[in-house]
Design an enzyme around this catalytic site. Structure first.
Site, PDB file in Angstrom:
ATOM      1  N   VAL A  28     -64.545  -1.615  29.518  1.00 22.00           N
ATOM      2  CA  VAL A  28     -65.122  -1.232  30.756  1.00 22.00           C
ATOM      3  C   VAL A  28     -65.213   0.359  30.489  1.00 22.00           C
ATOM      4  O   VAL A  28     -64.413   1.124  30.576  1.00 22.00           O
ATOM      5  CB  VAL A  28     -64.391  -1.485  31.901  1.00 22.00           C
ATOM      6  CG1 VAL A  28     -65.165  -0.935  33.385  1.00 22.00           C
ATOM      7  CG2 VAL A  28     -64.278  -2.990  32.034  1.00 22.00           C
ATOM      8  N   PRO A  29     -66.504   0.889  29.923  1.00 20.02           N
ATOM      9  CA  PRO A  29     -66.650   1.930  29.352  1.00 20.02           C
ATOM     10  C   PRO A  29     -66.440   3.299  30.345  1.00 20.02           C
ATOM     11  O   PRO A  29     -67.486   4.082  30.240  1.00 20.02           O
ATOM     12  CB  PRO A  29     -67.942   1.993  28.519  1.00 20.02           C
ATOM     13  CG  PRO A  29     -68.697   0.905  29.301  1.00 20.02           C
ATOM     14  CD  PRO A  29     -67.728   0.006  30.001  1.00 20.02           C
ATOM     15  N   CYS A  30     -65.485   3.559  30.782  1.00 19.43           N
ATOM     16  CA  CYS A  30     -64.965   4.911  31.716  1.00 19.43           C
ATOM     17  C   CYS A  30     -65.425   6.183  30.641  1.00 19.43           C
ATOM     18  O   CYS A  30     -65.691   7.023  31.205  1.00 19.43           O
ATOM     19  CB  CYS A  30     -63.811   4.860  32.239  1.00 19.43           C
ATOM     20  SG  CYS A  30     -62.380   4.446  31.258  1.00 19.43           S
ATOM     21  N   HIS A  31     -65.244   5.850  29.408  1.00 14.97           N
ATOM     22  CA  HIS A  31     -65.147   6.956  28.527  1.00 14.97           C
ATOM     23  C   HIS A  31     -66.895   7.682  28.539  1.00 14.97           C
ATOM     24  O   HIS A  31     -67.197   8.737  28.214  1.00 14.97           O
ATOM     25  CB  HIS A  31     -64.858   6.723  27.098  1.00 14.97           C
ATOM     26  CG  HIS A  31     -65.549   5.741  26.453  1.00 14.97           C
ATOM     27  ND1 HIS A  31     -65.341   4.316  26.497  1.00 14.97           N
ATOM     28  CD2 HIS A  31     -66.600   5.694  25.624  1.00 14.97           C
ATOM     29  CE1 HIS A  31     -66.341   3.548  25.789  1.00 14.97           C
ATOM     30  NE2 HIS A  31     -67.038   4.351  25.264  1.00 14.97           N
TER      31      HIS A  31
END
Length: 179
Positions: free
Chosen positions: A117-120
């Site tokens: 879950v690409p919070c970056h």
């Protein structure tokens, strides 16, 4: 909950799952977790994580169980819509959800499955912002590495057969506080 440690270009990470469902990615597993690797990780989770770190274009299509508030769930759903190699600002996501950038940042910080879950891919309007609760140090270096990794353009197949690009330098060399 089963877990195992895997080695990646960003260092050891702990993967947690129930059945075939991913429930957590720990970027800083405690050293006590080193013994917790006797469980066999589901093959889909292993294959997709391996593909992600080997190929910049690889995405995730895994069942995930994300425990959080309704607002956090909405933010995490928006994160999963950001394509690899692209970013959004906290403010852009906040406007989509009728919220505030700080609330989006707090939901990103609470994300139980970073990378998948690409919070970056969420950045501040004037820089990187934070990552997993850090605004400097190792985790921010991991965010930089993930964004650089995803920004790499895959070569056409014919060129790959002749010469393949190496993975970016292992970030442990970039971290001043690496163990």
């Amino acid at each position: 909950m089963p877990q195992t440690l895997i080695e990646t270009p960003i260092g050891s990470i702990a993967i947690h799952w129930v059945g075939e469902t991913l429930t957590g990615v720990d970027l800083d597993p405690p050293t006590a977790s080193a013994d917790a690797g006797s469980e066999t990780m589901p093959s889909a989770i292993r294959q997709q994580l391996t593909a992600y770190f080997e190929q910049t274009s690889a995405g995730f299509d895994l069942p995930v169980e994300l425990v959080g508030t309704d607002f956090q769930q909405r933010v995490w759903a928006e994160l999963r819509r950001i394509p690899s190699g692209e970013t959004r600002t906290y403010g852009e996501i906040a406007r989509q959800l009728g919220s505030a950038p700080r609330a989006v940042g707090q939901a990103c910080r609470a994300n139980p499955c970073p990378i998948v879950v690409p919070c970056h891919r969420v950045v501040a309007v004037n820089g990187l912002g934070g990552f997993s609760g850090d605004t400097s140090g190792r985790k921010l270096d991991v965010k930089r590495w993930l964004l650089a990794h995803e920004a790499r353009k895959p070569r056409p197949r014919s060129e790959q057969a002749i010469e393949s690009d190496p993975l970016p330098e292992h970030p442990r060399g970039l971290f001043h506080d690496a163990v």
